[in-house]
Scaffold this active site. Structure first.
Site, short mmCIF file in Angstrom:
data_model
loop_
_atom_site.label_atom_id
_atom_site.label_comp_id
_atom_site.label_asym_id
_atom_site.label_seq_id
_atom_site.Cartn_x
_atom_site.Cartn_y
_atom_site.Cartn_z
CE1 TYR A 207 1.53 -17.72 0.31
CE2 TYR A 207 2.71 -19.12 1.95
CZ TYR A 207 1.82 -19.03 1.01
OH TYR A 207 1.05 -20.04 0.39
N GLY B 203 -17.62 8.05 -4.90
CA GLY B 203 -16.59 9.19 -4.87
C GLY B 203 -16.02 9.39 -3.49
CG ASN C 200 -4.12 0.94 3.86
OD1 ASN C 200 -5.28 0.53 2.92
ND2 ASN C 200 -3.36 1.59 3.38
CG ASP D 48 -2.78 1.91 -1.77
OD1 ASP D 48 -3.15 2.00 -0.53
OD2 ASP D 48 -2.55 0.62 -2.07
CB ALA E 72 -0.86 0.10 1.20
P1 ATP Z 1 -9.25 -0.14 -1.31
O1 ATP Z 1 -8.54 -0.42 0.22
O2 ATP Z 1 -9.44 -1.63 -1.45
O3 ATP Z 1 -7.98 0.10 -2.25
P2 ATP Z 1 -10.70 1.76 -0.08
O4 ATP Z 1 -11.96 1.26 0.53
O5 ATP Z 1 -9.64 2.47 0.55
O6 ATP Z 1 -10.20 0.56 -0.98
P3 ATP Z 1 -12.44 2.65 -2.18
O7 ATP Z 1 -13.48 3.63 -1.66
O8 ATP Z 1 -12.83 1.44 -2.70
O9 ATP Z 1 -11.22 2.79 -1.28
O10 ATP Z 1 -11.82 3.24 -3.47
C1 ATP Z 1 -11.31 4.57 -3.48
C2 ATP Z 1 -11.59 5.47 -4.39
O11 ATP Z 1 -11.63 5.16 -5.72
C3 ATP Z 1 -13.13 6.01 -4.28
O12 ATP Z 1 -13.29 6.90 -3.55
C4 ATP Z 1 -13.46 6.30 -5.82
O13 ATP Z 1 -13.00 7.56 -6.06
C5 ATP Z 1 -12.46 5.33 -6.57
N1 ATP Z 1 -13.10 4.14 -6.89
C6 ATP Z 1 -13.24 2.95 -6.40
N2 ATP Z 1 -14.05 1.99 -7.06
C7 ATP Z 1 -14.59 2.69 -8.06
C8 ATP Z 1 -15.47 2.28 -9.26
N3 ATP Z 1 -15.66 1.03 -9.47
N4 ATP Z 1 -15.60 3.14 -10.12
C9 ATP Z 1 -15.14 4.29 -10.16
N5 ATP Z 1 -14.23 4.83 -9.08
C10 ATP Z 1 -13.92 4.12 -8.10
#
Ligand code: ATP
Length: 321
Positions: A106, A234, A167, A263, A36
């Site tokens: 791992y 978003g 995270n 990230d 990350a």
């Molecule tokens: P991870 O830890 O799995 O990377 P997270 O929970 O920290 O995810 P998410 O909210 O899943 O973060 O994604 C981060 C950002 O990426 C969202 O705020 C959005 O702006 C963008 N994003 C994630 N998934 C999508 C999607 N399917 N379509 C468009 N934008 C997305």
């Protein structure tokens, strides 16, 4: 020294070449590099900023591979040290056509888990404008936990701007109560907190972005901004003295792999702030990088160059202020 600093463990990923096959059945893998905090450093560097990454690698082929890759990305390696006694962490990752891939780690007792606090005294902070801390590194071991705290203390004492991504990795902490307590305690030292909506549910019992933001703004005077990631919808931005607001995500028709979106969001926010953009623009850039990342299979290959970001904004008909 660089404008941006982070500390973490690089994770060499063996990714299945067989779409949707279970990790038990997969025979063919390809190798790539993630982790990350490293993802964030790679993306910050790709958008034209200087970066320094603090880590520890095994003196083994995976460590050699990781070092080469980090250098190729242009990320600073002055504080990437080598450990002759412990291995570089790695993971197996599924290739999926929809949803989140299955992963298997791992990394217990890895070289990075042996990164100790004394190394951090040599890290010069003078030029650092933003330091990004994530809840993964302190979960690796008692040693890494102490190292993380030491760096956090130094950053706070030097009054550096700290971004913090919880995270959550319950499998690494192996103790949910401790995880929640320590992550929320680390958050107190951060200027900007970047939790995910689902993390809020675990960390303070609500996935309502406003509740999450209020919780962090109320628990520490140091915290000035909370930006809650709400997946494709978003992000929700809240400061101490103004009404919170949503910054809508970008529509993606072809989601390949969601790993690295969070990230990507962090590095979008960080680079925009390094360029003195508004908070709204920072969240929009976070959304843009997240949207680009979910369209690629690796953990960081969707992160844009300045030209790619510009082209994306033009295609979407939006601009930063
Ligand atoms: P991870 O830890 O799995 O990377 P997270 O929970 O920290 O995810 P998410 O909210 O899943 O973060 O994604 C981060 C950002 O990426 C969202 O705020 C959005 O702006 C963008 N994003 C994630 N998934 C999508 C999607 N399917 N379509 C468009 N934008 C997305």
């Amino acid at each position: 020294m660089s404008e941006f600093l982070t500390i973490g463990e690089p994770v060499v990923t063996f990714m299945s070449k067989d779409a949707d096959a279970s990790l038990v059945d997969t025979i063919n893998y390809f190798k790539l590099l993630g982790g990350a905090e490293l993802n964030v450093a790679i993306g910050v560097q790709r958008l034209g900023h200087t970066t320094e990454y603090v880590s520890r690698l095994g003196a083994d082929p995976l460590g050699g591979y990781a070092k080469k890759q980090i250098l190729e990305h242009g990320v600073g390696t002055t504080f990437v040290t080598e450990d002759a006694d412990n291995w570089t962490g790695f993971q197996l990752k599924q290739m999926v056509t929809t949803g989140d891939p299955q992963t298997f780690n791992y990394r217990t007792g890895s070289a990075a888990a042996h990164l100790s606090a004394d190394v951090l005294d040599d890290v010069k902070l003078d030029d650092v404008k933003i330091a990004h801390m994530s809840g993964i590194f302190p979960a690796l071991s008692e040693t890494s936990n102490q190292a993380f705290r030491h760096l956090m203390d130094r950053l706070v004492a030097a009054d550096k701007l700290i971004t913090f991504d919880p995270n959550l990795r319950p499998a690494l902490w192996n103790d949910d109560e401790r995880m929640i307590r320590e992550i929320n305690e680390f958050a107190k030292s951060a200027d900007i907190i970047l939790p995910g909506m689902n993390e809020g549910k675990i960390l303070m019992g609500s996935e309502d972005p406003k509740d999450i933001a209020d919780f962090y703004l109320n628990q520490s005077d140091r915290t000035k901004v909370v930006i809650v990631k709400v997946g494709p919808a978003g992000a929700y931005v809240q400061t101490r003295d103004a009404e919170g607001f949503m910054v809508p995500g970008f529509k993606v028709n072809n989601v390949v792999d969601t790993v690295g979106a969070g990230d990507g969001f962090a590095l979008g926010v960080i680079t925009a702030l390094l360029e003195d953009k508004s908070l709204r623009s920072a969240a929009m850039r976070g959304n843009a990088v997240g949207a680009l990342q979910v369209q690629t299979p690796g953990d960081n290959d969707g992160y844009p160059t300045p030209a790619q970001l510009k082209a994306f904004y033009e295609a979407e008909g939006v601009s930063e202020d």
